[in-house]
Design a protein around this motif. Structure first.
Motif, PDB file in Angstrom:
ATOM      1  N   GLN B  14      37.418  73.665  -2.547  1.00 38.84           N
ATOM      2  CA  GLN B  14      37.933  74.269  -1.603  1.00 38.84           C
ATOM      3  C   GLN B  14      36.691  74.976  -0.600  1.00 38.84           C
ATOM      4  O   GLN B  14      36.863  75.115   0.447  1.00 38.84           O
ATOM      5  CB  GLN B  14      38.724  75.600  -2.409  1.00 38.84           C
ATOM      6  CG  GLN B  14      39.547  76.246  -1.616  1.00 38.84           C
ATOM      7  CD  GLN B  14      40.301  77.271  -2.399  1.00 38.84           C
ATOM      8  OE1 GLN B  14      40.336  77.165  -3.669  1.00 38.84           O
ATOM      9  NE2 GLN B  14      40.781  78.180  -1.749  1.00 38.84           N
ATOM     10  N   LEU B  15      35.530  75.510  -1.627  1.00 34.53           N
ATOM     11  CA  LEU B  15      34.643  76.030  -0.932  1.00 34.53           C
ATOM     12  C   LEU B  15      33.924  75.024   0.265  1.00 34.53           C
ATOM     13  O   LEU B  15      33.422  75.546   1.349  1.00 34.53           O
ATOM     14  CB  LEU B  15      33.546  76.303  -1.744  1.00 34.53           C
ATOM     15  CG  LEU B  15      32.280  77.224  -1.438  1.00 34.53           C
ATOM     16  CD1 LEU B  15      31.639  77.988  -2.553  1.00 34.53           C
ATOM     17  CD2 LEU B  15      31.186  76.522  -0.889  1.00 34.53           C
ATOM     18  N   ILE B  16      34.045  73.943   0.113  1.00 34.19           N
ATOM     19  CA  ILE B  16      33.508  72.866   1.012  1.00 34.19           C
ATOM     20  C   ILE B  16      34.199  72.663   2.257  1.00 34.19           C
ATOM     21  O   ILE B  16      33.925  72.578   3.295  1.00 34.19           O
ATOM     22  CB  ILE B  16      33.083  71.415   0.261  1.00 34.19           C
ATOM     23  CG1 ILE B  16      31.789  71.733  -0.648  1.00 34.19           C
ATOM     24  CG2 ILE B  16      32.743  70.326   1.312  1.00 34.19           C
ATOM     25  CD1 ILE B  16      30.586  72.179   0.009  1.00 34.19           C
ATOM     26  N   GLY B  56      25.339  85.345  -6.012  1.00 35.78           N
ATOM     27  CA  GLY B  56      25.240  84.897  -4.441  1.00 35.78           C
ATOM     28  C   GLY B  56      26.505  84.265  -4.074  1.00 35.78           C
ATOM     29  O   GLY B  56      27.179  83.570  -4.649  1.00 35.78           O
ATOM     30  N   GLY B  57      26.439  84.392  -2.562  1.00 33.04           N
ATOM     31  CA  GLY B  57      27.461  83.703  -2.233  1.00 33.04           C
ATOM     32  C   GLY B  57      27.603  83.745  -0.723  1.00 33.04           C
ATOM     33  O   GLY B  57      26.736  84.378   0.078  1.00 33.04           O
ATOM     34  N   PHE B  58      28.970  83.268  -0.104  1.00 28.76           N
ATOM     35  CA  PHE B  58      29.047  83.290   1.400  1.00 28.76           C
ATOM     36  C   PHE B  58      29.834  84.705   1.869  1.00 28.76           C
ATOM     37  O   PHE B  58      30.565  85.293   1.378  1.00 28.76           O
ATOM     38  CB  PHE B  58      29.752  82.027   1.909  1.00 28.76           C
ATOM     39  CG  PHE B  58      28.895  80.829   1.490  1.00 28.76           C
ATOM     40  CD1 PHE B  58      27.300  80.751   1.492  1.00 28.76           C
ATOM     41  CD2 PHE B  58      29.357  79.793   0.510  1.00 28.76           C
ATOM     42  CE1 PHE B  58      26.598  79.666   1.054  1.00 28.76           C
ATOM     43  CE2 PHE B  58      28.669  78.814  -0.092  1.00 28.76           C
ATOM     44  CZ  PHE B  58      27.279  78.791   0.377  1.00 28.76           C
ATOM     45  N   ASN B  99      17.550  71.203  -2.606  1.00 28.78           N
ATOM     46  CA  ASN B  99      18.660  70.130  -2.876  1.00 28.78           C
ATOM     47  C   ASN B  99      19.573  70.582  -4.035  1.00 28.78           C
ATOM     48  O   ASN B  99      20.130  69.731  -4.401  1.00 28.78           O
ATOM     49  CB  ASN B  99      17.916  68.909  -3.374  1.00 28.78           C
ATOM     50  CG  ASN B  99      17.172  68.127  -2.185  1.00 28.78           C
ATOM     51  OD1 ASN B  99      17.690  68.163  -1.194  1.00 28.78           O
ATOM     52  ND2 ASN B  99      16.282  67.275  -2.638  1.00 28.78           N
ATOM     53  N   ALA B 100      19.386  71.876  -4.277  1.00 31.63           N
ATOM     54  CA  ALA B 100      20.224  72.186  -5.479  1.00 31.63           C
ATOM     55  C   ALA B 100      21.950  71.915  -5.145  1.00 31.63           C
ATOM     56  O   ALA B 100      22.597  71.651  -5.912  1.00 31.63           O
ATOM     57  CB  ALA B 100      20.297  73.632  -5.750  1.00 31.63           C
ATOM     58  N   HIS B 101      22.529  72.518  -3.875  1.00 34.43           N
ATOM     59  CA  HIS B 101      23.847  72.254  -3.507  1.00 34.43           C
ATOM     60  C   HIS B 101      23.878  70.543  -3.710  1.00 34.43           C
ATOM     61  O   HIS B 101      25.089  70.117  -4.073  1.00 34.43           O
ATOM     62  CB  HIS B 101      24.019  72.473  -2.013  1.00 34.43           C
ATOM     63  CG  HIS B 101      23.861  74.259  -1.867  1.00 34.43           C
ATOM     64  ND1 HIS B 101      23.236  74.831  -1.101  1.00 34.43           N
ATOM     65  CD2 HIS B 101      24.366  75.212  -2.836  1.00 34.43           C
ATOM     66  CE1 HIS B 101      23.548  76.011  -0.965  1.00 34.43           C
ATOM     67  NE2 HIS B 101      24.082  76.191  -2.152  1.00 34.43           N
ATOM     68  N   PRO B 114      27.005  64.181   5.148  1.00 39.21           N
ATOM     69  CA  PRO B 114      25.803  64.860   5.138  1.00 39.21           C
ATOM     70  C   PRO B 114      25.453  65.951   6.218  1.00 39.21           C
ATOM     71  O   PRO B 114      24.403  66.643   6.143  1.00 39.21           O
ATOM     72  CB  PRO B 114      24.869  63.397   5.492  1.00 39.21           C
ATOM     73  CG  PRO B 114      25.709  62.424   5.937  1.00 39.21           C
ATOM     74  CD  PRO B 114      27.223  62.925   5.573  1.00 39.21           C
ATOM     75  N   ASP B 115      26.283  65.945   7.190  1.00 36.75           N
ATOM     76  CA  ASP B 115      25.829  67.108   8.326  1.00 36.75           C
ATOM     77  C   ASP B 115      26.733  68.439   7.996  1.00 36.75           C
ATOM     78  O   ASP B 115      27.060  69.162   8.692  1.00 36.75           O
ATOM     79  CB  ASP B 115      26.253  66.530   9.480  1.00 36.75           C
ATOM     80  CG  ASP B 115      27.795  66.205   9.966  1.00 36.75           C
ATOM     81  OD1 ASP B 115      28.497  66.214   8.881  1.00 36.75           O
ATOM     82  OD2 ASP B 115      28.219  66.087  11.015  1.00 36.75           O
ATOM     83  N   HIS B 116      27.213  68.570   6.977  1.00 36.72           N
ATOM     84  CA  HIS B 116      27.981  69.768   6.472  1.00 36.72           C
ATOM     85  C   HIS B 116      26.903  70.946   6.413  1.00 36.72           C
ATOM     86  O   HIS B 116      25.858  70.738   6.067  1.00 36.72           O
ATOM     87  CB  HIS B 116      28.662  69.578   5.139  1.00 36.72           C
ATOM     88  CG  HIS B 116      29.699  70.675   4.773  1.00 36.72           C
ATOM     89  ND1 HIS B 116      29.362  71.775   4.176  1.00 36.72           N
ATOM     90  CD2 HIS B 116      30.964  70.655   4.772  1.00 36.72           C
ATOM     91  CE1 HIS B 116      30.238  72.360   4.040  1.00 36.72           C
ATOM     92  NE2 HIS B 116      31.481  71.632   4.539  1.00 36.72           N
ATOM     93  N   TRP B 117      27.387  72.016   6.843  1.00 36.52           N
ATOM     94  CA  TRP B 117      26.892  73.312   6.854  1.00 36.52           C
ATOM     95  C   TRP B 117      26.189  73.738   5.490  1.00 36.52           C
ATOM     96  O   TRP B 117      25.100  74.163   5.678  1.00 36.52           O
ATOM     97  CB  TRP B 117      27.524  74.478   7.659  1.00 36.52           C
ATOM     98  CG  TRP B 117      28.952  74.886   6.531  1.00 36.52           C
ATOM     99  CD1 TRP B 117      30.098  74.271   7.082  1.00 36.52           C
ATOM    100  CD2 TRP B 117      28.784  75.586   5.591  1.00 36.52           C
ATOM    101  NE1 TRP B 117      31.109  75.112   6.136  1.00 36.52           N
ATOM    102  CE2 TRP B 117      30.321  75.702   5.138  1.00 36.52           C
ATOM    103  CE3 TRP B 117      28.237  76.343   5.011  1.00 36.52           C
ATOM    104  CZ2 TRP B 117      30.966  76.622   4.349  1.00 36.52           C
ATOM    105  CZ3 TRP B 117      28.704  77.135   3.625  1.00 36.52           C
ATOM    106  CH2 TRP B 117      29.742  77.245   3.365  1.00 36.52           C
ATOM    107  N   ILE B 118      26.745  72.975   4.377  1.00 36.49           N
ATOM    108  CA  ILE B 118      26.234  73.624   3.360  1.00 36.49           C
ATOM    109  C   ILE B 118      24.881  72.958   2.733  1.00 36.49           C
ATOM    110  O   ILE B 118      24.069  73.449   2.047  1.00 36.49           O
ATOM    111  CB  ILE B 118      27.061  73.184   1.957  1.00 36.49           C
ATOM    112  CG1 ILE B 118      26.632  74.108   0.847  1.00 36.49           C
ATOM    113  CG2 ILE B 118      27.303  71.889   1.655  1.00 36.49           C
ATOM    114  CD1 ILE B 118      27.921  75.060  -0.129  1.00 36.49           C
TER     115      ILE B 118
END
Lengths: 247, 247
Positions: B14-16, B56-58, B99-101, B114-118
């Motif tokens: 959902q976050l993605i 942390g978060g967005f 690369n944690a995400h 691969p071009d996702h903002w995360i």
């Protein structure tokens, strides 16, 4: 007043077309200067807008945040080697909602899609500095701006939340006045208590009795007392001081 | 260790998928607590990663930055009514480049373009707080995390630039210790000089002679001396103090 300046339009068009910026984030610089006992802040004005704004800009994708702040300040004021201190990040939802960007672009006849990032929300990182007013005399004109110093108590109409940013920046400068004096060489390395009192009174907008000021400052334990300063006059020679080095 | 937790996966998916966040910006909270003379910081660990991180978060598109910080802290630790102070924004180019995400999402078998903002650059706004260690005993498990207090001098391996964020946050707390004590009710309204010295010694990681501490604190002009405190013992009754109200 509508000015057709092709270099200006070209710069703006380039800014809109580029994908080299970190979207949604900007930097703004509050530069304070004092002269003859009056504290002022440096503002810019676009010819197409009737509001003034802080020197600010965007961050390149391959640029550190602090480097962006220094670059933006230099590009828009030609101030270099200025010690900039980050003081607060402003992130209220509607802080940039007053259409300044839309008006500016429309006046230049630059077509921008309505979903372009420049129209979306921005969070801005504030940087501040206290400089010698006399160092900042001339400014370039690349984005066709007017640049001027305003007394902090007599501000013009400002864009976005820039009045609030100036208020918070000024509080930060007042709280960290000794750091700023040292970092931006606002006094010679050795100075008298009277020299220091003049700077404090201007920046803090307060008057002190000589003895009270000396007692308060010495209690902070930030000064080192040096030799006496003999200027050849008949007056009692005052001591010289310098700031202690911080760890 | 790979854990297949469908609620966890669903939350991450959902976050993605959501487009409700301000891209490229996050908040991180450094929460310090002291107990028995030791200063600790609150960290979280995803089961799929071998590093710890700050809570942390967005930021939601329709949410003020400061509200996001409070929400993120509550969601991830169940701490509420905590006075959070913004202290610094971290914007080095490569601060999130480890690369944690990617690892986290891959372990959950979540497909992300691969071009996702995360995966792109993040600038994070740091918030800090000094709380009573005893208030923060239990934590929820919504993102399948482990939550633990670590001594600030014995930190585990940390994600991103979180070690640096803790360092800067700790400096801020030390510089603004009186604000934090008042805002988070770390002492009763009236306290003895000895009570105050214990808090200062723990947070500043320094020992003071009793007389030196009293002299230094009183010179700061932040305390008001009240009546004596009689506890019925044979010892000389100490004075009670409280913090002056700030303008």
């Amino acid at each position: 007043m509508k000015i057709d300046d092709s270099k200006n339009k070209q710069d703006l068009q380039q800014l809109i077309d580029t994908q080299q910026f970190v979207e949604h984030i900007s930097v703004d610089c509050t530069i304070f200067g004092f002269d003859n006992g009056i504290l002022k802040v440096l503002l810019l004005k676009y010819h197409d807008l009737d509001v003034w704004s802080l020197p600010g800009g965007f961050i390149f994708n391959d640029e550190d945040l602090s480097d962006a702040a220094s670059r933006v300040l230099f590009e828009r004021t030609h101030l270099s080697d200025t010690f900039l201190e980050q003081f607060h990040t402003f992130g209220q939802i509607n802080r940039t909602a007053n259409n300044a960007h839309q008006i500016l672009l429309k006046h230049k006849n630059i077509e921008v899609p309505p979903d372009h990032w420049i129209f979306q929300r921005f969070i801005t990182v504030g940087y501040c500095s206290l400089i010698d007013f006399n160092l900042a005399g001339t400014f370039p004109n690349s984005l066709n701006e007017t640049c001027a110093w305003f007394e902090v108590n007599k501000l013009p109409k400002l864009a976005f939340d820039h009045e609030r940013i100036i208020e918070v920046g000024l509080n930060h400068i007042r709280k960290n006045i000794d750091t700023q004096i040292v970092a931006n060489n606002l006094l010679p390395e050795k100075f008298t208590m009277k020299d220091l009192q003049t700077v404090y009174e201007t920046v803090l907008d307060e008057k002190y009795r000589r003895n009270n000021f000396q007692r308060k400052i010495l209690a902070l334990n930030i000064l080192e007392r040096l030799e006496k300063f003999f200027d050849g006059s008949a007056n009692k020679a005052p001591y010289l001081y310098r700031f202690r080095r911080k760890n």
